[in-house]
Design a protein around this motif. Structure first.
Motif, PDB file in Angstrom:
ATOM      1  N   VAL A  91     -13.183 -55.179  17.371  1.00 62.71           N
ATOM      2  CA  VAL A  91     -14.496 -54.543  17.200  1.00 62.71           C
ATOM      3  C   VAL A  91     -15.461 -55.024  18.282  1.00 62.71           C
ATOM      4  CG1 VAL A  91     -16.519 -54.389  15.695  1.00 62.71           C
ATOM      5  CG2 VAL A  91     -14.218 -54.151  14.725  1.00 62.71           C
ATOM      6  N   LEU A  92     -15.487 -56.336  18.526  1.00 58.96           N
ATOM      7  CA  LEU A  92     -16.383 -56.885  19.552  1.00 58.96           C
ATOM      8  C   LEU A  92     -16.008 -56.367  20.935  1.00 58.96           C
ATOM      9  CD1 LEU A  92     -16.691 -60.582  18.303  1.00 58.96           C
ATOM     10  CD2 LEU A  92     -18.441 -58.789  18.212  1.00 58.96           C
ATOM     11  N   ALA A  93     -14.704 -56.248  21.200  1.00 55.77           N
ATOM     12  CA  ALA A  93     -14.270 -55.714  22.491  1.00 55.77           C
ATOM     13  C   ALA A  93     -14.714 -54.263  22.654  1.00 55.77           C
ATOM     14  CB  ALA A  93     -12.754 -55.825  22.619  1.00 55.77           C
ATOM     15  N   GLY A 146     -15.340 -53.140  35.357  1.00 50.74           N
ATOM     16  CA  GLY A 146     -15.822 -54.175  34.445  1.00 50.74           C
ATOM     17  C   GLY A 146     -15.313 -53.969  33.033  1.00 50.74           C
ATOM     18  N   ALA A 147     -15.138 -52.700  32.639  1.00 49.96           N
ATOM     19  CA  ALA A 147     -14.657 -52.406  31.282  1.00 49.96           C
ATOM     20  C   ALA A 147     -13.197 -52.777  31.097  1.00 49.96           C
ATOM     21  CB  ALA A 147     -14.865 -50.924  30.973  1.00 49.96           C
ATOM     22  N   LEU A 148     -12.481 -53.005  32.201  1.00 46.50           N
ATOM     23  CA  LEU A 148     -11.077 -53.404  32.080  1.00 46.50           C
ATOM     24  C   LEU A 148     -10.913 -54.831  31.563  1.00 46.50           C
ATOM     25  CD1 LEU A 148      -9.500 -51.885  35.325  1.00 46.50           C
ATOM     26  CD2 LEU A 148      -9.305 -51.044  32.975  1.00 46.50           C
ATOM     27  N   PHE A 149     -11.938 -55.666  31.762  1.00 47.73           N
ATOM     28  CA  PHE A 149     -11.829 -57.063  31.333  1.00 47.73           C
ATOM     29  C   PHE A 149     -11.649 -57.190  29.819  1.00 47.73           C
ATOM     30  CE2 PHE A 149     -13.369 -57.717  35.593  1.00 47.73           C
ATOM     31  CZ  PHE A 149     -12.827 -58.917  35.974  1.00 47.73           C
ATOM     32  N   PRO A 150     -12.436 -56.485  29.005  1.00 47.38           N
ATOM     33  CA  PRO A 150     -12.171 -56.554  27.564  1.00 47.38           C
ATOM     34  C   PRO A 150     -10.795 -56.000  27.195  1.00 47.38           C
ATOM     35  CG  PRO A 150     -14.360 -55.661  27.980  1.00 47.38           C
ATOM     36  CD  PRO A 150     -13.671 -55.738  29.291  1.00 47.38           C
ATOM     37  N   VAL A 151     -10.319 -55.001  27.942  1.00 49.27           N
ATOM     38  CA  VAL A 151      -8.982 -54.466  27.677  1.00 49.27           C
ATOM     39  C   VAL A 151      -7.934 -55.540  27.921  1.00 49.27           C
ATOM     40  CG1 VAL A 151      -7.271 -52.743  28.370  1.00 49.27           C
ATOM     41  CG2 VAL A 151      -9.697 -52.114  28.221  1.00 49.27           C
ATOM     42  N   VAL A 152      -8.083 -56.268  29.025  1.00 48.15           N
ATOM     43  CA  VAL A 152      -7.167 -57.389  29.301  1.00 48.15           C
ATOM     44  C   VAL A 152      -7.283 -58.437  28.198  1.00 48.15           C
ATOM     45  CG1 VAL A 152      -6.661 -59.276  30.901  1.00 48.15           C
ATOM     46  CG2 VAL A 152      -7.179 -56.995  31.790  1.00 48.15           C
ATOM     47  N   GLY A 153      -8.516 -58.676  27.751  1.00 48.19           N
ATOM     48  CA  GLY A 153      -8.715 -59.626  26.663  1.00 48.19           C
ATOM     49  C   GLY A 153      -7.983 -59.212  25.400  1.00 48.19           C
ATOM     50  N   LEU A 154      -7.951 -57.904  25.109  1.00 48.01           N
ATOM     51  CA  LEU A 154      -7.231 -57.418  23.936  1.00 48.01           C
ATOM     52  C   LEU A 154      -5.721 -57.583  24.098  1.00 48.01           C
ATOM     53  CD1 LEU A 154      -9.234 -54.183  23.045  1.00 48.01           C
ATOM     54  CD2 LEU A 154      -9.197 -56.367  21.820  1.00 48.01           C
ATOM     55  N   ILE A 155      -5.229 -57.464  25.319  1.00 51.88           N
ATOM     56  CA  ILE A 155      -3.796 -57.698  25.557  1.00 51.88           C
ATOM     57  C   ILE A 155      -3.454 -59.159  25.287  1.00 51.88           C
ATOM     58  CG2 ILE A 155      -1.994 -57.718  27.325  1.00 51.88           C
ATOM     59  CD1 ILE A 155      -3.440 -55.322  28.611  1.00 51.88           C
ATOM     60  N   TYR A 156      -4.297 -60.056  25.782  1.00 50.74           N
ATOM     61  CA  TYR A 156      -4.127 -61.478  25.465  1.00 50.74           C
ATOM     62  C   TYR A 156      -4.153 -61.688  23.955  1.00 50.74           C
ATOM     63  CZ  TYR A 156      -4.601 -63.692  30.106  1.00 50.74           C
ATOM     64  OH  TYR A 156      -4.395 -64.146  31.385  1.00 50.74           O
ATOM     65  N   LEU A 157      -5.118 -61.044  23.299  1.00 51.63           N
ATOM     66  CA  LEU A 157      -5.277 -61.214  21.861  1.00 51.63           C
ATOM     67  C   LEU A 157      -4.010 -60.800  21.117  1.00 51.63           C
ATOM     68  CD1 LEU A 157      -7.257 -61.680  19.384  1.00 51.63           C
ATOM     69  CD2 LEU A 157      -7.606 -59.197  19.476  1.00 51.63           C
ATOM     70  N   ALA A 158      -3.484 -59.622  21.451  1.00 52.46           N
ATOM     71  CA  ALA A 158      -2.289 -59.132  20.763  1.00 52.46           C
ATOM     72  C   ALA A 158      -1.107 -60.073  20.970  1.00 52.46           C
ATOM     73  CB  ALA A 158      -1.952 -57.723  21.261  1.00 52.46           C
ATOM     74  N   GLY A 200      -7.858 -64.640  25.779  1.00 52.07           N
ATOM     75  CA  GLY A 200      -8.475 -63.327  25.608  1.00 52.07           C
ATOM     76  C   GLY A 200      -9.967 -63.416  25.400  1.00 52.07           C
ATOM     77  N   TRP A 201     -10.385 -64.389  24.594  1.00 49.65           N
ATOM     78  CA  TRP A 201     -11.826 -64.560  24.358  1.00 49.65           C
ATOM     79  C   TRP A 201     -12.568 -64.918  25.643  1.00 49.65           C
ATOM     80  CZ3 TRP A 201     -11.012 -68.047  19.446  1.00 49.65           C
ATOM     81  CH2 TRP A 201     -10.680 -67.233  18.364  1.00 49.65           C
ATOM     82  N   THR A 202     -12.005 -65.823  26.443  1.00 51.76           N
ATOM     83  CA  THR A 202     -12.694 -66.227  27.676  1.00 51.76           C
ATOM     84  C   THR A 202     -12.768 -65.075  28.675  1.00 51.76           C
ATOM     85  OG1 THR A 202     -10.605 -67.116  28.567  1.00 51.76           O
ATOM     86  CG2 THR A 202     -12.060 -68.661  27.444  1.00 51.76           C
ATOM     87  N   THR A 203     -11.750 -64.207  28.689  1.00 56.28           N
ATOM     88  CA  THR A 203     -11.805 -63.032  29.557  1.00 56.28           C
ATOM     89  C   THR A 203     -12.948 -62.112  29.145  1.00 56.28           C
ATOM     90  OG1 THR A 203      -9.410 -63.134  29.875  1.00 56.28           O
ATOM     91  CG2 THR A 203     -10.487 -61.071  30.436  1.00 56.28           C
TER      92      THR A 203
END
Length: 228
Positions: free
Chosen positions: A40-42, A60-72, A94-97
């Motif tokens: 949700v935050l991403a 810039g919007a790709l960074f949260p997407v990368v963060g979600l990949i880390y998260l999964a 993922g959070w730091t990204t």
């Protein structure tokens, strides 16, 4: 009586559980809650990034997407091996990204958080590599490299935003001190990467063939990420 004895000694049927995953309970609930909240935050962060007016805003919007990949990946690893800290480290990556991407959202708070955490993912990646597969550091050399990585990414990051004219945390605009800080951070980072590479070579030599099949692609990816 004979029937009673047979029933008394009959083996109990144990409940069938999914092998390799966290059992239903507080941990599973916490992992699900973490995944939902972070997603949700991403989504909110992506929406805010796409509203910015600078060119190529989609990058810039790709960074949260990368963060979600880390998260999964982190949540899956955490669920499969709850005793290992590696999944937690990947989730933190993922959070730091996502935190670093906040520097692209033009509000005072997001700019501050983004400036402070801009390079923090590098230290987390180094800890992930040296902590594989348990997430724990076992030698003084590994701990020294990881601590050094966090010093480079957090402490030596200070001059980069403290003397920059474009930073919300500017103490004094001084291009000379800003550039000196950048050079010092890069030089110290290079030393950390050299130490990291030496430790990874030793880890690869000692790893089992099964561990190597996972570690080699991970090392290649993370080295590319560090170089970037």
């Amino acid at each position: 009586m004979g029937a009673w004895r047979i029933a008394a000694h009959a083996p109990r049927r144990l409940p069938i559980r999914s092998a390799g995953f966290a059992r239903p309970g507080p941990l599973r609930d916490a992992l699900v809650a973490t995944g939902v909240a972070t997603t949700v935050l991403a989504g909110i962060e992506i929406g805010l990034l796409l509203e910015q007016s600078y060119p190529d805003v989609w990058i810039g919007a790709l960074f949260p997407v990368v963060g979600l990949i880390y998260l999964a990946a982190g949540l899956l690893a955490w669920a499969r091996r709850p005793s290992s800290r590696l999944g937690l480290l990947i989730v933190i990556g993922g959070w730091t990204t996502m935190l670093a991407a906040l520097s692209n959202i033009d509000t005072p708070t997001t700019l501050v958080v983004g400036a402070v955490t801009a390079t923090l993912i590098h230290a987390v990646v180094a800890q992930m590599l040296l902590g594989f597969p348990t997430g724990r550091l076992h030698t003084a050399a590994e701990r020294a490299v990881v601590v050094g990585g966090y010093v480079v990414c957090l402490v030596l990051q200070v001059p980069v935003y403290a003397f920059s004219p474009d930073s919300p945390l500017t103490i004094e605009v001084d291009h000379g001190l800003e550039q000196t800080g950048v050079y010092v951070q890069r030089a110290a980072g290079a030393v950390i990467v050299i130490g990291l590479c030496a430790l990874l070579v030793r880890k690869l030599r000692r790893a089992t063939p099964a561990q190597r099949r996972v570690l080699v692609p991970l090392v290649v990816y993370c080295m590319v990420a560090l170089a970037y």
